[in-house]
Write a protein that holds these residues in place. Sequence first.
Motif, PDB file in Angstrom:
ATOM      1  N   TYR A  44     -39.253  -9.929 -21.167  1.00  0.00           N
ATOM      2  CA  TYR A  44     -38.227  -8.737 -21.060  1.00  0.00           C
ATOM      3  C   TYR A  44     -37.357  -8.709 -22.282  1.00  0.00           C
ATOM      4  O   TYR A  44     -37.050  -7.705 -22.847  1.00  0.00           O
ATOM      5  N   ARG A  45     -36.973 -10.217 -22.733  1.00  0.00           N
ATOM      6  CA  ARG A  45     -36.112  -9.882 -23.755  1.00  0.00           C
ATOM      7  C   ARG A  45     -36.845  -9.616 -25.180  1.00  0.00           C
ATOM      8  O   ARG A  45     -36.340  -8.729 -25.958  1.00  0.00           O
ATOM      9  N   ASP A  52     -43.189  -5.489 -27.996  1.00  0.00           N
ATOM     10  CA  ASP A  52     -44.229  -5.485 -26.766  1.00  0.00           C
ATOM     11  C   ASP A  52     -45.330  -5.731 -26.824  1.00  0.00           C
ATOM     12  O   ASP A  52     -46.210  -5.831 -25.910  1.00  0.00           O
ATOM     13  N   THR A  53     -45.748  -6.072 -28.257  1.00  0.00           N
ATOM     14  CA  THR A  53     -47.298  -6.610 -28.285  1.00  0.00           C
ATOM     15  C   THR A  53     -47.267  -7.928 -29.358  1.00  0.00           C
ATOM     16  O   THR A  53     -46.098  -8.089 -30.120  1.00  0.00           O
ATOM     17  N   PHE A  54     -48.070  -8.763 -29.262  1.00  0.00           N
ATOM     18  CA  PHE A  54     -48.050  -9.757 -30.116  1.00  0.00           C
ATOM     19  C   PHE A  54     -48.219  -9.490 -31.513  1.00  0.00           C
ATOM     20  O   PHE A  54     -49.281  -8.632 -31.742  1.00  0.00           O
ATOM     21  N   ARG A  59     -42.329 -13.765 -38.529  1.00  0.00           N
ATOM     22  CA  ARG A  59     -41.415 -13.179 -37.805  1.00  0.00           C
ATOM     23  C   ARG A  59     -41.482 -13.141 -36.323  1.00  0.00           C
ATOM     24  O   ARG A  59     -40.507 -12.966 -35.547  1.00  0.00           O
ATOM     25  N   PHE A  60     -42.612 -12.710 -35.936  1.00  0.00           N
ATOM     26  CA  PHE A  60     -42.779 -12.267 -34.309  1.00  0.00           C
ATOM     27  C   PHE A  60     -42.582 -14.123 -33.613  1.00  0.00           C
ATOM     28  O   PHE A  60     -41.900 -14.027 -32.814  1.00  0.00           O
ATOM     29  N   LEU A  61     -43.226 -14.827 -34.433  1.00  0.00           N
ATOM     30  CA  LEU A  61     -43.096 -16.184 -33.735  1.00  0.00           C
ATOM     31  C   LEU A  61     -41.513 -16.635 -33.554  1.00  0.00           C
ATOM     32  O   LEU A  61     -41.170 -17.195 -32.715  1.00  0.00           O
ATOM     33  N   ASP A  62     -40.730 -16.224 -34.641  1.00  0.00           N
ATOM     34  CA  ASP A  62     -39.199 -16.545 -34.610  1.00  0.00           C
ATOM     35  C   ASP A  62     -38.495 -15.825 -33.582  1.00  0.00           C
ATOM     36  O   ASP A  62     -37.778 -16.123 -32.556  1.00  0.00           O
ATOM     37  N   ALA A 106     -54.146 -10.813 -28.856  1.00  0.00           N
ATOM     38  CA  ALA A 106     -53.874 -11.651 -27.695  1.00  0.00           C
ATOM     39  C   ALA A 106     -52.726 -10.896 -26.980  1.00  0.00           C
ATOM     40  O   ALA A 106     -52.055 -10.175 -27.440  1.00  0.00           O
ATOM     41  N   ASP A 107     -52.954 -10.945 -25.548  1.00  0.00           N
ATOM     42  CA  ASP A 107     -52.043  -9.998 -24.707  1.00  0.00           C
ATOM     43  C   ASP A 107     -50.590 -10.978 -24.713  1.00  0.00           C
ATOM     44  O   ASP A 107     -50.800 -12.184 -24.341  1.00  0.00           O
ATOM     45  N   LEU A 108     -49.452 -10.443 -24.990  1.00  0.00           N
ATOM     46  CA  LEU A 108     -48.354 -10.934 -25.013  1.00  0.00           C
ATOM     47  C   LEU A 108     -47.939 -11.651 -23.690  1.00  0.00           C
ATOM     48  O   LEU A 108     -47.520 -12.656 -23.801  1.00  0.00           O
ATOM     49  N   ARG A 109     -47.906 -10.865 -22.788  1.00  0.00           N
ATOM     50  CA  ARG A 109     -47.324 -11.199 -21.397  1.00  0.00           C
ATOM     51  C   ARG A 109     -48.482 -12.144 -20.819  1.00  0.00           C
ATOM     52  O   ARG A 109     -47.745 -13.042 -20.131  1.00  0.00           O
ATOM     53  N   GLY A 110     -49.738 -12.084 -20.893  1.00  0.00           N
ATOM     54  CA  GLY A 110     -50.649 -12.759 -20.039  1.00  0.00           C
ATOM     55  C   GLY A 110     -51.059 -13.600 -20.801  1.00  0.00           C
ATOM     56  O   GLY A 110     -51.753 -14.991 -20.116  1.00  0.00           O
TER      57      GLY A 110
END
Length: 129
Positions: A44-45, A52-54, A59-62, A106-110
């Motif tokens: 949720y953060r 909302d997606t991987f 930058r995303f990994l940070d 890859a699914d971010l949440r799952g």
Amino acid sequence: MNESTDHTNRDDGTGDGTDDCTTTGSFDDHGIDDGSELIRRTYYRLVADGWDTFEPTARFLDRLADAFTRAYLTATDAYELPPHVAAAVDDARVWVGVEFADDPDADLRGEVIPAFYRHAAGFHCAYRD
């Protein structure tokens, strides 16, 4: 990953013969009884920050590591990460980057956030002693 580098398959240090370094109880020594709360808060953060997606990018990994850090700090009412948790988060960031480098769908949440937690928990177990 071979046994010599498998940080997720370590004794949890309880002396009871169990290996729960990647379970939802891995951070119970920090007052977090259910690690799924960290997974939920991390997700949720990220969503609140517009992720909302991987994306298999640095930058995303940070952002993922930052979201997990903020989730941990909120859950523990702490102002900073203990050094061994900070190291575990840093290493989890790297391992998730490697694990999903070739899987931009890859699914971010799952998939991604649970994998991040699994790595962070495993490294946490290895580094806390």
